[in-house]
Design an enzyme around this catalytic site. Structure first.
Site, mmCIF file in Angstrom:
data_model
loop_
_atom_site.group_PDB
_atom_site.id
_atom_site.type_symbol
_atom_site.label_atom_id
_atom_site.label_comp_id
_atom_site.label_asym_id
_atom_site.label_seq_id
_atom_site.Cartn_x
_atom_site.Cartn_y
_atom_site.Cartn_z
ATOM 1 N N CYS A 210 0.670 -1.128 -0.184
ATOM 2 C CA CYS A 210 -0.001 -0.015 0.057
ATOM 3 C C CYS A 210 0.814 1.390 -0.028
ATOM 4 O O CYS A 210 0.188 2.365 0.406
ATOM 5 C CB CYS A 210 -0.900 0.032 1.122
ATOM 6 S SG CYS A 210 -2.224 -1.338 1.204
ATOM 7 N N CYS A 233 -4.431 4.611 8.449
ATOM 8 C CA CYS A 233 -4.594 3.276 8.936
ATOM 9 C C CYS A 233 -5.611 2.942 9.991
ATOM 10 O O CYS A 233 -5.993 1.967 10.071
ATOM 11 C CB CYS A 233 -2.922 2.690 9.310
ATOM 12 S SG CYS A 233 -2.568 3.520 10.976
#
Length: 241
Positions: A210, A233
């Protein structure tokens, strides 16, 4: 005293976050860390670090205050090898005395991500089992934690206070007011080593699947979860407590 009463008692013993924020809103990062240390004591204070591209600056300031403050590092299982090597380099360079590498629960990985493809199909769930839940477990013994967010990073970070309430804990943001130039000055003054991936165009480094390179005209976090609405996150968008 039962567990619930003990937790309430512990929370009530902490000074109000907004009171601390007013007192520290113009303080230097070192002063904020020293205040956190004085407020809860070393045994109840932790610094959470990704050992990312700017992490060395905060870790350097912390080490000058007290290198024995526990540092929590979330080893998600998807980190770049360069990040793991950089962690070890900074531990040695800064003399950090208590770095704790925390991994996801194997049970959660087997149940929710047996094929290691969750990052693609549901990145929020992937972050939850690899970062949010492990951090919640790691922070249980602590009454306050320190992180390295800065207002100049924008989005949900643009208005962060210096001290905030995180449920059962205080959350200190000593670099909230710090500029990019001030971070660069800390690196230069202390001759801190850079994350190995910076020279390759990674201005913000998270988990390998990511994270992508960024161009000079992009925000430093533009390479995180590229192409998705996701920008965090989860450890800073919900109360870990």
């Amino acid at each position: 005293m039962n567990a619930i009463t003990a937790q309430v008692s512990s929370v009530s013993a902490l000074p109000p976050a907004d009171e601390l924020d007013r007192a520290l809103r113009d303080a230097s990062p070192a002063e904020v860390i020293a205040a956190a240390l004085k407020t809860v004591g070393r045994d109840k204070l932790a610094l959470v670090s990704s050992f990312g591209t700017e992490s060395a600056a905060l870790l350097k300031v912390m080490a000058e205050v007290d290198p024995a403050i526990p540092v929590i590092f979330l080893d998600t299982g998807w980190l770049f090898e360069e990040t793991l090597a950089y962690r070890d380099t900074l531990i040695a360079t800064l003399g950090l005395e208590d770095v704790r590498s925390i991994k996801p629960a194997e049970e959660a990985l087997s149940r929710e991500d047996p094929d290691r493809e969750l990052w693609f199909s549901d990145p929020d769930a992937c972050c939850r089992i690899r970062k949010v839940e492990p951090l919640a477990r790691a922070l249980k013994p602590f009454s306050a934690w320190i992180n390295g967010r800065k207002r100049f990073q924008g989005n949900a970070r643009a208005d962060i206070p210096v001290v905030e309430d995180d449920g059962a804990r205080l959350k200190f943001n000593p670099f909230a007011n710090v500029s990019r130039e001030e971070i660069a000055a800390i690196f230069a003054r202390a001759k801190l080593p850079r994350h190995p991936l910076v020279v390759s165009g990674y201005l913000s480094v998270g988990c390998m699947p990511c994270t992508s390179r960024t161009t000079e005209d992009e925000d430093s976090r533009a390479g995180r979860w590229r192409g998705r609405a996701k920008t965090e996150c989860g450890i800073h968008t919900m109360k870990i407590s």
